[in-house]
Design a protein around this motif. Structure first.
Motif, PDB file in Angstrom:
ATOM      1  N   UNK A  37     -13.325   6.580   8.243  1.00 31.89           N
ATOM      2  CA  UNK A  37     -12.162   5.975   8.876  1.00 31.89           C
ATOM      3  C   UNK A  37     -12.353   5.782  10.376  1.00 31.89           C
ATOM      4  N   UNK A  38     -11.727   4.771  10.960  1.00 32.23           N
ATOM      5  CA  UNK A  38     -11.843   4.506  12.399  1.00 32.23           C
ATOM      6  C   UNK A  38     -10.923   5.406  13.215  1.00 32.23           C
ATOM      7  N   UNK A  39     -11.402   6.588  13.570  1.00 37.88           N
ATOM      8  CA  UNK A  39     -10.595   7.521  14.355  1.00 37.88           C
ATOM      9  C   UNK A  39     -10.595   7.119  15.834  1.00 37.88           C
ATOM     10  N   UNK A  44       0.840  -1.203   0.000  1.00 30.33           N
ATOM     11  CA  UNK A  44       0.000   0.000   0.000  1.00 30.33           C
ATOM     12  C   UNK A  44       0.876   1.255   0.000  1.00 30.33           C
ATOM     13  N   UNK A  45       0.589   2.160  -0.911  1.00 29.39           N
ATOM     14  CA  UNK A  45       1.266   3.455  -0.961  1.00 29.39           C
ATOM     15  C   UNK A  45       0.244   4.548  -0.660  1.00 29.39           C
ATOM     16  N   UNK A  46       0.499   5.328   0.382  1.00 32.55           N
ATOM     17  CA  UNK A  46      -0.399   6.407   0.778  1.00 32.55           C
ATOM     18  C   UNK A  46       0.255   7.739   0.407  1.00 32.55           C
ATOM     19  N   UNK A  47      -0.433   8.543  -0.385  1.00 30.84           N
ATOM     20  CA  UNK A  47       0.089   9.848  -0.775  1.00 30.84           C
ATOM     21  C   UNK A  47       0.353  10.693   0.473  1.00 30.84           C
ATOM     22  N   UNK A  48       1.447  11.448   0.473  1.00 29.59           N
ATOM     23  CA  UNK A  48       1.833  12.233   1.651  1.00 29.59           C
ATOM     24  C   UNK A  48       0.755  13.243   2.047  1.00 29.59           C
ATOM     25  N   UNK A  49       0.049  13.752   1.048  1.00 32.58           N
ATOM     26  CA  UNK A  49      -0.949  14.783   1.346  1.00 32.58           C
ATOM     27  C   UNK A  49      -2.206  14.226   2.007  1.00 32.58           C
ATOM     28  N   UNK A  50      -2.419  12.918   1.915  1.00 37.15           N
ATOM     29  CA  UNK A  50      -3.664  12.339   2.422  1.00 37.15           C
ATOM     30  C   UNK A  50      -3.768  12.481   3.932  1.00 37.15           C
ATOM     31  N   UNK A  51      -2.696  12.118   4.648  1.00 40.94           N
ATOM     32  CA  UNK A  51      -2.736  12.153   6.110  1.00 40.94           C
ATOM     33  C   UNK A  51      -2.996  13.582   6.601  1.00 40.94           C
ATOM     34  N   UNK A  52      -2.239  14.553   6.069  1.00 40.47           N
ATOM     35  CA  UNK A  52      -2.408  15.931   6.530  1.00 40.47           C
ATOM     36  C   UNK A  52      -3.791  16.476   6.170  1.00 40.47           C
ATOM     37  N   UNK A 108     -18.967  13.353  17.610  1.00 42.44           N
ATOM     38  CA  UNK A 108     -18.296  12.892  16.397  1.00 42.44           C
ATOM     39  C   UNK A 108     -18.104  11.387  16.491  1.00 42.44           C
ATOM     40  N   UNK A 109     -18.529  10.684  15.453  1.00 44.30           N
ATOM     41  CA  UNK A 109     -18.514   9.214  15.485  1.00 44.30           C
ATOM     42  C   UNK A 109     -17.101   8.681  15.675  1.00 44.30           C
ATOM     43  N   UNK A 110     -16.982   7.577  16.385  1.00 40.80           N
ATOM     44  CA  UNK A 110     -15.691   6.943  16.640  1.00 40.80           C
ATOM     45  C   UNK A 110     -15.924   5.459  16.869  1.00 40.80           C
ATOM     46  N   UNK A 111     -15.010   4.639  16.359  1.00 38.51           N
ATOM     47  CA  UNK A 111     -15.142   3.187  16.565  1.00 38.51           C
ATOM     48  C   UNK A 111     -13.774   2.549  16.416  1.00 38.51           C
ATOM     49  N   UNK A 112     -13.677   1.242  16.616  1.00 45.91           N
ATOM     50  CA  UNK A 112     -12.401   0.540  16.589  1.00 45.91           C
ATOM     51  C   UNK A 112     -11.931   0.255  15.177  1.00 45.91           C
ATOM     52  N   UNK A 113     -10.752  -0.337  15.081  1.00 45.31           N
ATOM     53  CA  UNK A 113     -10.211  -0.706  13.780  1.00 45.31           C
ATOM     54  C   UNK A 113     -11.092  -1.756  13.121  1.00 45.31           C
ATOM     55  N   UNK A 114     -11.060  -1.871  11.779  1.00 45.28           N
ATOM     56  CA  UNK A 114     -11.921  -2.840  11.095  1.00 45.28           C
ATOM     57  C   UNK A 114     -11.762  -4.260  11.614  1.00 45.28           C
ATOM     58  N   UNK A 140      -3.683  11.096  16.415  1.00 46.75           N
ATOM     59  CA  UNK A 140      -4.271  10.586  15.169  1.00 46.75           C
ATOM     60  C   UNK A 140      -3.214  10.478  14.080  1.00 46.75           C
ATOM     61  N   UNK A 141      -2.361  11.485  14.004  1.00 47.94           N
ATOM     62  CA  UNK A 141      -1.368  11.519  12.933  1.00 47.94           C
ATOM     63  C   UNK A 141      -0.419  10.326  13.023  1.00 47.94           C
ATOM     64  N   UNK A 142      -0.057   9.888  14.222  1.00 49.10           N
ATOM     65  CA  UNK A 142       0.884   8.776  14.367  1.00 49.10           C
ATOM     66  C   UNK A 142       0.262   7.445  13.968  1.00 49.10           C
ATOM     67  N   UNK A 143      -1.045   7.299  14.121  1.00 52.86           N
ATOM     68  CA  UNK A 143      -1.665   6.010  13.799  1.00 52.86           C
ATOM     69  C   UNK A 143      -2.464   5.990  12.515  1.00 52.86           C
ATOM     70  N   UNK A 144      -2.620   7.165  11.882  1.00 49.66           N
ATOM     71  CA  UNK A 144      -3.498   7.244  10.722  1.00 49.66           C
ATOM     72  C   UNK A 144      -2.935   6.511   9.514  1.00 49.66           C
ATOM     73  N   UNK A 145      -1.611   6.550   9.329  1.00 51.94           N
ATOM     74  CA  UNK A 145      -1.008   5.887   8.177  1.00 51.94           C
ATOM     75  C   UNK A 145      -1.297   4.389   8.203  1.00 51.94           C
ATOM     76  N   UNK A 146      -1.136   3.751   9.380  1.00 49.75           N
ATOM     77  CA  UNK A 146      -1.410   2.322   9.478  1.00 49.75           C
ATOM     78  C   UNK A 146      -2.897   2.042   9.271  1.00 49.75           C
ATOM     79  N   UNK A 147      -3.768   2.935   9.787  1.00 48.80           N
ATOM     80  CA  UNK A 147      -5.202   2.740   9.579  1.00 48.80           C
ATOM     81  C   UNK A 147      -5.548   2.804   8.099  1.00 48.80           C
TER      82      UNK A 147
END
Length: 478
Positions: free
Chosen positions: A353-355, A208-216, A377-383, A293-300
């Protein structure tokens, strides 16, 4: 195309003098293409080449039998899973002495294996051609074929050691020491032994390649949503004296006095409904939350994207005549890999996304509400943690800095039968060759010993982007 049909196809192409049609055919468990040097396919003046001939014959005999096709160069290109024929290499027939070949095989391989030799002329030069050595599979009761000598660092044959090679895919592997010990300890086929294979039935690993701009972009969108609960700056009308606006100092004093009058008028309700935090304290909470969020968002993002594709499915094959009870397969991969089980019928939505749990919105952390008010604001666990069927039938995935371990549920396996192992999603596995290595081990309850081998799994590349102009953009996968 079946194995038999494929063997017939190669021999037919050579018999029809169409060797150019063999270019592009991959090596496999039953065919090994051999290049040719100045002394022929096997230079029998060298001990190392004598060993190579014996090893190649024993490896095919220990698998399903097959062909040694001499006169074709095969290599693995970056886009191939297996070594593939890239060009013809016809050679002179005088370079082959089949009687010496037979003598070497009889001397170095046990039990005796009767191989057949066939010569096919090249259409461009009748003085050149191709040699095919056909190796039969050993019957189960005669397993295993041994090479009775090994080669030292100087390339010389030495006595006192044995090797048990077996063709696997486009490569030759050797039975590990534990399996050899088990064979010797049981009288070398005095009792049944496991003979398992693992192959890819469907799916692939995901790079998986995530564009750098997506997380920010996602973090900033969440910041705007959370800060929208802050009260807007109140704009009171400026008072006038003799038709002219008051200076800033007197105006602020008047505003404070009016505000104090409002508080006195509704002091109790104001106290109970007032947020316990200042706006700046709430902004600090939001900043700390977004950093988490920023530290875990890439893995999510990687995991949610990988779950969109078909999971990897492995096929476990029992190649022996023994019934195997409670076969347990454990796959081990590099620690750069991740794994997650996708619950059947549950597909994650990339637009939601699961924030992690956000801070309580401003205005809701009051004396009246106390600490029990939840965020809007909705929140739930990882898939992987969503509710679904019991996971006892699913693989157990454990990650550490030493590697990723996937333990599949134990299964019973009849003789000469196969079964599909439960699917698993492998992601975060970068590969420039389109394939990745997976080391597996297998045990069962009714036979001693352990079997281990290497399987190659395909890898698909996946990109995650965020369309910037959409009013409510969703993550794009492709």
């Amino acid at each position: 195309m079946t194995v038999v049909d494929s063997r017939v196809r190669i021999v037919t192409l050579l018999a029809q003098q169409r060797p150019e049609a063999i270019v592009g055919i991959p090596e496999s468990e039953w065919v090994d293409f051999k290049g040719v040097g100045p002394a022929g396919p096997y230079d029998l003046s060298l001990d190392s080449k004598k060993y190579e001939l014996a090893k190649d014959v024993a490896a095919l005999a220990n698998a399903a039998g097959g062909l040694l096709v001499c006169g074709f160069k095969a290599t693995r290109r970056p886009t191939d899973l297996y070594e593939t024929v890239v060009k013809r290499n016809p050679f002179a027939k005088r370079l082959v002495n089949t009687e010496r070949y037979k003598s070497i095989i009889a001397d170095l391989v046990r039990p005796s294996i009767s191989v057949e030799f066939s010569w096919y002329d090249d259409p461009g030069d009748s003085g050149l051609g191709y040699l095919v050595i056909e190796v039969p599979a050993l019957p189960e009761k005669a397993r295993w074929a041994l090479v009775t000598r090994t080669v030292n660092e100087d390339g010389k044959l030495v006595k006192g050691g044995i090797a048990i090679p077996k063709r696997h895919g486009d490569d030759t592997h050797y039975l590990p020491p534990d399996a050899v010990y088990q064979l010797v300890n049981s009288g070398l086929r005095g009792g049944p032994a496991m003979d398992l294979g693992v192959a890819v039935e469907g799916g692939a690993g995901v790079d998986v390649t995530v564009a750098e701009s997506v997380v920010e972009a996602l973090v900033e969108r969440r910041r705007s949503a959370l800060l929208s609960s802050l009260p807007q700056v109140e704009r009171r009308p400026r008072r006038q004296r003799d038709g002219a606006a008051l200076p800033d100092g007197p105006q602020r004093a008047v505003d404070e006095l009016l505000k104090l009058q409002e508080i006195v008028g509704r002091s109790l309700s104001y106290t109970l409904s007032r947020d316990l935090r200042t706006p700046q304290q709430y902004r600090d909470e939001v900043a700390a939350y977004l950093e988490k969020c920023r530290t875990g968002l890439l893995q999510m993002l990687e995991q949610a994207a990988a779950l969109q594709l078909d999971p990897l499915v492995l096929r476990l094959e029992n190649r022996s005549d023994a019934m195997l009870r409670q076969v347990e397969v454990i796959a081990t991969l590099d620690p750069a890999y991740r794994a997650v089980v996708r619950i059947p019928g549950v597909l994650p939505d990339l637009s939601d996304l699961p924030w992690p749990e956000p801070p309580v919105p401003f205005g809701q952390k009051t004396l009246a509400a106390g600490m029990a008010v939840s965020a809007s604001i909705a929140s739930f666990g990882l898939p992987a943690a969503r509710s679904g069927p019991s996971t006892s039938r699913f693989p157990d995935c454990t990650w550490s800095e030493d590697g990723l371990v996937v333990k599949f549920p134990a299964v019973d396996l009849r003789a000469r039968a196969d079964v599909l192992l439960p699917p698993v999603v492998l992601y975060g596995c970068p590969s420039t060759e389109g394939a990745a290595a997976l080391r597996w081990t297998a045990t069962c309850t009714n036979l001693d010993g352990r079997q281990e081998d290497l399987a190659r799994i395909p890898v698909e590349h996946l990109g995650v982007t965020l369309p910037p102009d959409a009013e409510h953009p969703e993550l794009a996968v492709g």
